[in-house]
Scaffold this motif. Structure first.
Motif, PDB file in Angstrom:
ATOM      1  N   THR A  15       1.893   7.127  -2.202  1.00  0.00           N
ATOM      2  CA  THR A  15       2.408   5.870  -2.741  1.00  0.00           C
ATOM      3  C   THR A  15       3.390   6.129  -3.878  1.00  0.00           C
ATOM      4  N   GLN A  20       5.473   6.424   3.200  1.00  0.00           N
ATOM      5  CA  GLN A  20       4.749   5.348   3.870  1.00  0.00           C
ATOM      6  C   GLN A  20       3.362   5.800   4.316  1.00  0.00           C
ATOM      7  N   ARG A  21       2.340   5.091   3.875  1.00  0.00           N
ATOM      8  CA  ARG A  21       0.980   5.328   4.355  1.00  0.00           C
ATOM      9  C   ARG A  21       0.809   4.544   5.648  1.00  0.00           C
ATOM     10  N   ASP A  22       0.028   5.074   6.561  1.00  0.00           N
ATOM     11  CA  ASP A  22      -0.215   4.367   7.813  1.00  0.00           C
ATOM     12  C   ASP A  22      -1.700   4.403   8.141  1.00  0.00           C
ATOM     13  N   ASP A  48      -8.150  -1.597   0.960  1.00  0.00           N
ATOM     14  CA  ASP A  48      -6.797  -1.230   0.554  1.00  0.00           C
ATOM     15  C   ASP A  48      -5.864  -1.198   1.764  1.00  0.00           C
ATOM     16  N   GLN A  51      -4.951  -4.711   2.499  1.00  0.00           N
ATOM     17  CA  GLN A  51      -4.028  -5.238   1.492  1.00  0.00           C
ATOM     18  C   GLN A  51      -2.626  -4.660   1.647  1.00  0.00           C
ATOM     19  N   ALA A  52      -2.530  -3.491   2.287  1.00  0.00           N
ATOM     20  CA  ALA A  52      -1.230  -2.873   2.572  1.00  0.00           C
ATOM     21  C   ALA A  52      -0.632  -3.433   3.867  1.00  0.00           C
TER      22      ALA A  52
END
Length: 79
Positions: A15, A20-22, A48, A51-52
């Motif tokens: 972050t 980019q988190r997936d 989380d 929320q993303a």
């Protein structure tokens, strides 16, 4: 415990670095928490993830429930 801490640190670093988190990265981190019997962290990651604006998969749900079930908190995993 060490593995779950590293997973959480990696997600935080992603972050901070605008990587980019997936769903795969969240599921891997949740799995690490499950294996370390860190069910509150696994549930936090699940929330989380939502929320993303990432859609939890069956792997996400199963990992969250399994993390809770390992320590007899399965009711929380169903919430």
């Amino acid at each position: 415990f060490q593995l779950s801490f590293r997973s959480l640190h990696t997600l935080t670093a992603m972050t901070a670095s605008s990587v980019q988190r997936d769903g795969i990265t969240f599921n891997a981190a949740m799995s690490s928490c499950e294996k370390a019997t860190q069910w509150p962290r696994a549930l936090w990651l699940f929330e989380d993830m939502r929320q993303a604006f990432l859609q939890p998969t069956s792997v996400s749900f199963n990992t969250a429930v399994s993390a809770c079930g390992r320590v007899s908190q399965w009711q929380r995993g169903l919430q």
